[in-house]
Design a protein around this motif. Structure first.
Motif, PDB file in Angstrom:
ATOM      1  N   VAL A  51       0.836  -1.205   0.000  1.00  0.00           N
ATOM      2  CA  VAL A  51       0.000   0.000   0.000  1.00  0.00           C
ATOM      3  C   VAL A  51       0.869   1.251   0.000  1.00  0.00           C
ATOM      4  N   ASN A  52       1.892   1.283   0.843  1.00  0.00           N
ATOM      5  CA  ASN A  52       2.751   2.467   0.888  1.00  0.00           C
ATOM      6  C   ASN A  52       3.448   2.701  -0.451  1.00  0.00           C
ATOM      7  N   ASP A  53       3.915   1.632  -1.092  1.00  0.00           N
ATOM      8  CA  ASP A  53       4.545   1.777  -2.406  1.00  0.00           C
ATOM      9  C   ASP A  53       3.548   2.321  -3.432  1.00  0.00           C
ATOM     10  N   ALA A  54       2.323   1.799  -3.408  1.00  0.00           N
ATOM     11  CA  ALA A  54       1.312   2.240  -4.378  1.00  0.00           C
ATOM     12  C   ALA A  54       0.889   3.683  -4.129  1.00  0.00           C
ATOM     13  N   LEU A  55       0.754   4.070  -2.870  1.00  0.00           N
ATOM     14  CA  LEU A  55       0.406   5.448  -2.549  1.00  0.00           C
ATOM     15  C   LEU A  55       1.513   6.405  -2.991  1.00  0.00           C
ATOM     16  N   ASP A  56       2.757   6.015  -2.752  1.00  0.00           N
ATOM     17  CA  ASP A  56       3.885   6.850  -3.187  1.00  0.00           C
ATOM     18  C   ASP A  56       3.890   7.001  -4.707  1.00  0.00           C
TER      19      ASP A  56
ATOM     20  N   ASP B  91      -7.211  12.272  -2.734  1.00  0.00           N
ATOM     21  CA  ASP B  91      -8.167  11.546  -3.569  1.00  0.00           C
ATOM     22  C   ASP B  91      -8.556  10.258  -2.842  1.00  0.00           C
ATOM     23  N   SER B  92      -9.624  10.348  -2.054  1.00  0.00           N
ATOM     24  CA  SER B  92      -9.999   9.203  -1.213  1.00  0.00           C
ATOM     25  C   SER B  92     -10.509   8.032  -2.030  1.00  0.00           C
ATOM     26  N   ALA B  93     -11.112   8.288  -3.174  1.00  0.00           N
ATOM     27  CA  ALA B  93     -11.557   7.180  -4.018  1.00  0.00           C
ATOM     28  C   ALA B  93     -10.360   6.359  -4.495  1.00  0.00           C
ATOM     29  N   LEU B  94      -9.306   7.052  -4.906  1.00  0.00           N
ATOM     30  CA  LEU B  94      -8.101   6.344  -5.356  1.00  0.00           C
ATOM     31  C   LEU B  94      -7.418   5.635  -4.191  1.00  0.00           C
ATOM     32  N   ALA B  95      -7.343   6.304  -3.030  1.00  0.00           N
ATOM     33  CA  ALA B  95      -6.713   5.684  -1.865  1.00  0.00           C
ATOM     34  C   ALA B  95      -7.455   4.415  -1.443  1.00  0.00           C
ATOM     35  N   ALA B  96      -8.796   4.455  -1.457  1.00  0.00           N
ATOM     36  CA  ALA B  96      -9.585   3.274  -1.097  1.00  0.00           C
ATOM     37  C   ALA B  96      -9.356   2.148  -2.097  1.00  0.00           C
ATOM     38  N   ALA B  97      -9.295   2.499  -3.369  1.00  0.00           N
ATOM     39  CA  ALA B  97      -9.046   1.484  -4.398  1.00  0.00           C
ATOM     40  C   ALA B  97      -7.684   0.832  -4.196  1.00  0.00           C
ATOM     41  N   ILE B  98      -6.693   1.624  -3.821  1.00  0.00           N
ATOM     42  CA  ILE B  98      -5.357   1.069  -3.571  1.00  0.00           C
ATOM     43  C   ILE B  98      -5.395   0.096  -2.395  1.00  0.00           C
TER      44      ILE B  98
ATOM     45  N   GLN C 100      -4.651  -3.823  -3.229  1.00  0.00           N
ATOM     46  CA  GLN C 100      -3.415  -4.398  -2.680  1.00  0.00           C
ATOM     47  C   GLN C 100      -3.722  -5.576  -1.752  1.00  0.00           C
ATOM     48  N   LEU C 101      -4.825  -5.511  -1.028  1.00  0.00           N
ATOM     49  CA  LEU C 101      -5.213  -6.677  -0.220  1.00  0.00           C
ATOM     50  C   LEU C 101      -5.569  -7.852  -1.126  1.00  0.00           C
ATOM     51  N   ARG C 102      -6.364  -7.596  -2.151  1.00  0.00           N
ATOM     52  CA  ARG C 102      -6.710  -8.656  -3.101  1.00  0.00           C
ATOM     53  C   ARG C 102      -5.448  -9.209  -3.771  1.00  0.00           C
TER      54      ARG C 102
END
Length: 471
Positions: free
Chosen positions: A232-237, A273-280, A284-286
């Motif tokens: 998640v941290n990598d994807a958010l970055d 962008d909370s929609a993008l953050a939620a999708a990440i 990432q869990l999936r």
């Protein structure tokens, strides 16, 4: 890590420092207080610290309350003896004065929730949605004003939880002659098992998205959480977010944990962008369930959980000897994790995926493939009562038909024909600065009702201790 017993208290110790460091841990936290007694553990700590002669650190979490000290063997022994003597016969002659001077905001710091707006912390929301008023589900709500606590309930709380049967000690050396833990005896209290609720995604008053899954306690939960944090941290970055994540592990029964992440923003613009953050979070869990972690990811996850130095491990190991499961992963979990494979971790994530719960800020539109939207139960009928209408600004901003109805036994939030009802017995009102927030402790939800000018009108109808003001 070595273990022994002293005065009926389990002692975990390891030679890690010339100075002596000690952590006296009690197996009682916010989950044991209930929604109308939040803050009792912190108040007990303040009463103890007021009586002892030496300065000491203290903290309380969802699951434990601890007193820590360092110094020479004689100084530490004297400090522990003082703490235990006070707890054995808690002086309450200064209760009113200490309660009036206390800052419940210190509890928010100790719990690790969003400092500026703890009610909107994503992990607090997830626990409240999942657990309602049971266990750690109450951690979302602000502390009761400490002046409301009576001497009888403080005394009863201390007697039930602060005794040798519910204590453990972590030491940075072996116990020495003259060290005593003179606590009264007592039975170890049960922590009620909590049934987790339906999975899905939902809207709530939160500062940012968060995600939780119900996991079997143990090293696999540690590794799934660790790999999720990394990915998640990598994807958010990579997406350009200016934020950080808090990883959480909260016991909900004798065999299960809620594990997950809460996002916290520090920047503006696209980075919110909370929609993008939620999708990440969800993807990432999936992804862990379909793409096993690499050996490097597993090593990094283990190293992250093992990063505490020897002194930092003392309270963790003390808790591990006292609580099963604990909210932190100890040396046994870390050692067992080193024997697990990437496919073990992927299989565990896949088996827990059906329990996933995602929260997003109110008004955020998301499309999380495979995860259904959930919400509080609503109806279509609102009984007669006092009608509170929103400000013109709110009506223009939202463009819908919205009002509150204060009936004889409940508050009804009516919006576009849907009626969300909160019995007064389930309601909690939070004044946070200029904001007024209405919560339903059974549903775990929160609604911003600032625009209705409703604080006093609602507050006077609530049960005792349910009108809470934060600063």
């Amino acid at each position: 890590m070595h273990r022994t017993e002293l005065d009926g208290v389990t002692v975990s110790w390891q030679d890690v420092s010339e100075d002596v460091h000690a952590s006296l841990v009690f197996g009682v936290g916010t989950r044991d207080e209930g929604v109308d007694r939040i803050g009792l553990n912190h108040l007990v700590q303040l009463l103890v610290l007021d009586e002892i002669s030496s300065e000491a650190d203290q903290h309380t979490t969802f699951v434990d309350t601890a007193f820590t000290a360092s110094g020479t063997p004689g100084e530490v022994a004297a400090h522990l003896a003082e703490c235990c003597a006070v707890l054995a016969d808690l002086p309450l002659d200064r209760l009113d004065e200490i309660a009036a001077q206390a800052d419940p905001g210190d509890l928010v710091v100790s719990l690790g929730l969003e400092l500026g707006d703890s009610c909107r912390d994503p992990w607090g929301s997830l626990l409240a949605r999942r657990l309602g008023t049971a266990g750690a589900g109450v951690a979302r709500w602000p502390a009761v004003p400490y002046a409301a606590f009576t001497a009888d309930e403080v005394r009863a709380h201390a007697a039930r939880f602060f005794h040798a049967g519910n204590a453990a000690l972590g030491l940075s050396r072996a116990p020495w002659p003259g060290l005593e833990i003179p606590l009264p005896p007592g039975p170890r209290p049960d922590h009620d098992a909590v049934a987790a609720r339906t999975a899905g995604w939902y809207h709530d008053e939160v500062v940012a998205p968060g995600i939780a899954v119900t996991a079997a306690a143990g090293p696999l939960a540690m590794l799934v959480l660790g790999v999720l944090r990394i990915r998640v941290n990598d994807a958010l970055d990579e997406a350009g977010f200016d934020c950080w994540t808090n990883e959480w592990s909260t016991p909900v029964s004798a065999s299960t944990l809620e594990i997950g992440l809460g996002v916290h923003y520090s920047g503006k613009g696209r980075t919110r962008d909370s929609a993008l953050a939620a999708a990440i979070l969800w993807e990432q869990l999936r992804g862990i369930a379909t793409t096993p972690p690499t050996p490097d990811e597993l090593d990094e996850a283990i190293d992250w959980m093992a990063a505490e130095d020897g002194i930092g491990l003392l309270p963790i190991e003390a808790k591990a000897s006292l609580l099963s499961p604990s909210d932190e992963f100890g040396a046994d979990d870390i050692a067992a994790a080193r024997g697990l494979t990437p496919h073990d971790v992927s299989g565990a994530a896949a088996s827990w995926l059906g329990s996933a719960l995602v929260v997003v800020p109110t008004g955020t539109e998301v499309d999380l493939a495979g995860l259904a939207r959930i919400g509080c139960p609503v109806g279509t009928f609102a009984p007669q009562g006092k009608v509170l209408k929103p400000s013109l600004w709110r009506k223009l901003r939202r463009g819908d038909d919205e009002h509150l109805v204060l009936a004889d036994d409940a508050i009804h939030h009516v919006r576009d024909g849907a009626v969300h009802s909160t019995p007064f017995s389930d309601a909690i009102l939070v004044e946070h600065g200029t904001e007024v927030l209405l919560g339903n402790v059974r549903h775990g939800c929160l609604t911003d009702v600032t625009a209705f000018g409703a604080a006093k009108t609602i507050g006077v109808r609530l049960p005792d201790r349910r009108w809470r003001i934060t600063r």
